[in-house]
Design an enzyme around this catalytic site. Structure first.
Site, PDB file in Angstrom:
ATOM      1  N   LYS A   1     -59.812   5.225  13.380  1.00 33.80           N
ATOM      2  CA  LYS A   1     -59.934   5.918  14.672  1.00 33.80           C
ATOM      3  C   LYS A   1     -60.558   7.314  14.488  1.00 33.80           C
ATOM      4  O   LYS A   1     -60.890   7.710  13.383  1.00 33.80           O
ATOM      5  CB  LYS A   1     -58.558   5.978  15.348  1.00 33.80           C
ATOM      6  CG  LYS A   1     -57.877   4.601  15.476  1.00 33.80           C
ATOM      7  CD  LYS A   1     -58.523   3.712  16.523  1.00 33.80           C
ATOM      8  CE  LYS A   1     -58.129   2.247  16.442  1.00 33.80           C
ATOM      9  NZ  LYS A   1     -56.773   1.891  16.778  1.00 33.80           N
TER      10      LYS A   1
HETATM   11  C1  LIG Z   1     -55.717   0.755  16.985  1.00 34.30           C
HETATM   12  C2  LIG Z   1     -55.267   0.188  18.285  1.00 34.30           C
HETATM   13  C3  LIG Z   1     -53.913   0.024  18.632  1.00 34.30           C
HETATM   14  C4  LIG Z   1     -52.791   0.169  17.657  1.00 34.30           C
HETATM   15  O1  LIG Z   1     -52.744   1.312  16.972  1.00 34.30           O
HETATM   16  P1  LIG Z   1     -51.994   1.360  15.532  1.00 34.30           P
HETATM   17  O2  LIG Z   1     -51.953   2.838  15.282  1.00 34.30           O
HETATM   18  O3  LIG Z   1     -52.845   0.608  14.569  1.00 34.30           O
HETATM   19  O4  LIG Z   1     -50.638   0.777  15.699  1.00 34.30           O
HETATM   20  C5  LIG Z   1     -53.604  -0.387  19.918  1.00 34.30           C
HETATM   21  N1  LIG Z   1     -54.554  -0.657  20.815  1.00 34.30           N
HETATM   22  C6  LIG Z   1     -55.865  -0.559  20.516  1.00 34.30           C
HETATM   23  C7  LIG Z   1     -56.870  -0.882  21.567  1.00 34.30           C
HETATM   24  C8  LIG Z   1     -56.255  -0.150  19.238  1.00 34.30           C
HETATM   25  O5  LIG Z   1     -57.554  -0.078  18.936  1.00 34.30           O
END
Ligand SMILES: *Cc1c(COP(=O)(O)O)cnc(C)c1O
Length: 410
Positions: A202
């Site tokens: 991210k």
């Molecule tokens: C990355 C992501 C999540 C989950 O996040 P984590 O930190 O990996 O638990 C949820 N929704 C979307 C759309 C994501 O891209």
């Protein structure tokens, strides 16, 4: 042989040399020496978890997105679960969400005993279509969870208006969209609660981590309690007050983020603007490079948003190709371009098929998009050469499989 075919290079998948020698991943973190230093300092401090860095990071994120409150969690998934809890979702309730997402968006509803109800997406952005969401409302609907797919904000005003008319809570899954802007406002300051993830792919990473931002003090308090076993104060507050007494007032979890992680997050946040600018620059380069490439549809951007570009998903016009998506995908991987696919629509996963009886065909826009989506590498640490390699590989592979210039006698 035509000129076009003689100048065409042999694909790596057919034994030719790849566009690059090492695999370029679709997403990757960037860690600086300052990041490492900040983590080391916290390791030498008195607080490894729920100390000063947690509070500092939460305040910094709240200020950055423009909300009153930000509550950190051990992951984006934990943050989604907590938001579903704070929204009061429980057994018998329904919430409407997009099938074009990571399963965690819908799973958080199941963790609360509530039922995810999908509504199809708009074909331009692949974000929840507000009219189709409206059509799925029942007397049991309590919330709507739009997803900012690829970092392009959902149609938030329409969704908030719908929510207002029906007394619903909007939880925005902005795990792709830290730094995105919608009608001049930063994502995170718009929905009733907004969820971010700090997973390494991210925009900002804490290893694992997540955050909920909100202007609502009651949501904020419930979120804080839920992440700490439902206890109404934390250890640092008790130490500062010289108290031992605490009360568990609701059933929560240990979903806390550590001071170690927040020290990293604070450093990463300081570079977020620069990293966003780089992602936008890469997106602009891709968009210019693929403008005239037959068979490649670029992600569309509505005029009222500035996306954060977590992903750069192209769609292949498969009618114009002599190969399917999986072949194009494998050919790009053979060129050492780490393409990916986002997403298998949630209702197509075996768990959802078995539990809810989905057979396919329920959400035709999402399903048709899924069949032709390919996510190209997109992360702020990409070099100019990386970007050129992706462009060269996409052109090489797509022209090799494009029906427009099929090799005679092939
Ligand atoms: C990355 C992501 C999540 C989950 O996040 P984590 O930190 O990996 O638990 C949820 N929704 C979307 C759309 C994501 O891209």
């Amino acid at each position: 042989m035509t000129v076009a075919s003689t100048s065409r290079e042999v694909l790596a998948i057919n034994g030719g040399s790849p566009v690059r020698n090492t695999l370029l991943p679709y997403g990757h973190h960037s860690i600086s020496e300052d990041d490492i230093q900040a983590v080391v300092e916290t390791l030498r401090s008195d607080w490894l978890t729920t100390g000063p860095k947690v509070a500092e990071f939460e305040e910094a994120v709240a200020a950055w997105v423009g909300t009153k409150h930000a509550v950190s969690f051990s992951s984006g998934t934990a943050a989604l679960h907590a938001a579903a809890f704070a929204a009061g979702l429980k057994f018998g309730d329904e919430a409407i969400t997009s099938p074009m997402t990571f399963a965690a968006t819908a799973n958080c509803l199941l963790h609360q005993g509530a039922t995810p109800v999908f509504a199809d997406v708009s074909s331009d952005t692949l974000n929840l279509d507000p009219d189709l969401a409206s059509a799925r409302l029942t007397s049991r609907t309590k919330a709507i969870l739009p997803v900012d797919y690829a970092g392009h904000p959902a149609d938030l005003d329409s969704i908030l208006q719908l929510a207002e008319r029906h007394g619903l809570i909007v939880i925005e899954d902005a795990c792709h969209a830290l730094g995105a802007e919608y009608r001049g406002r930063r994502v995170g300051s718009i929905a009733h609660m907004t969820v971010f993830s700090f997973h390494p792919v991210k925009h900002l990473t804490t290893g694992e981590g997540g955050m909920v931002t909100t202007d609502n003090p009651e949501f904020s308090e419930t979120l804080r309690r839920f992440r700490n076993h439902g206890i109404s104060s934390n250890a640092r507050q008790r130490q500062m007050l010289g108290q031992w007494h605490y009360e568990m007032v609701l059933l929560g979890f240990n979903y806390r983020l550590t001071d170690i992680a927040c020290a990293l997050g604070l450093q990463q946040l300081a570079r977020l603007e620069v990293n966003l600018a780089r992602r936008r620059q890469i997106a602009a380069q891709y968009t210019a490079a693929f403008q005239k490439l037959p068979g490649v549809l670029r992600p569309q951007v509505r005029s009222d948003v500035n996306p954060a570009w977590h992903l750069y998903p192209i769609r292949l016009e498969l009618k114009k190709f002599s190969a399917g998506r999986s072949e194009v995908f494998r050919a790009l991987r053979a060129e050492n371009i780490g393409v990916n696919v986002h997403y298998i629509p949630v209702h197509r996963h075996p768990y959802y098929r078995d539990r809810f009886g989905y057979r396919g065909g329920e959400y035709p826009v999402a399903e048709a998009a899924y069949e032709c989506l390919v996510s190209l590498p997109m992360f702020h640490g990409m070099s100019d050469q990386d970007v050129e390699d992706v462009i060269a590989a996409v052109k090489k592979v797509c022209s090799a499989y494009s029906d427009d210039c099929e090799v005679p006698g092939d």
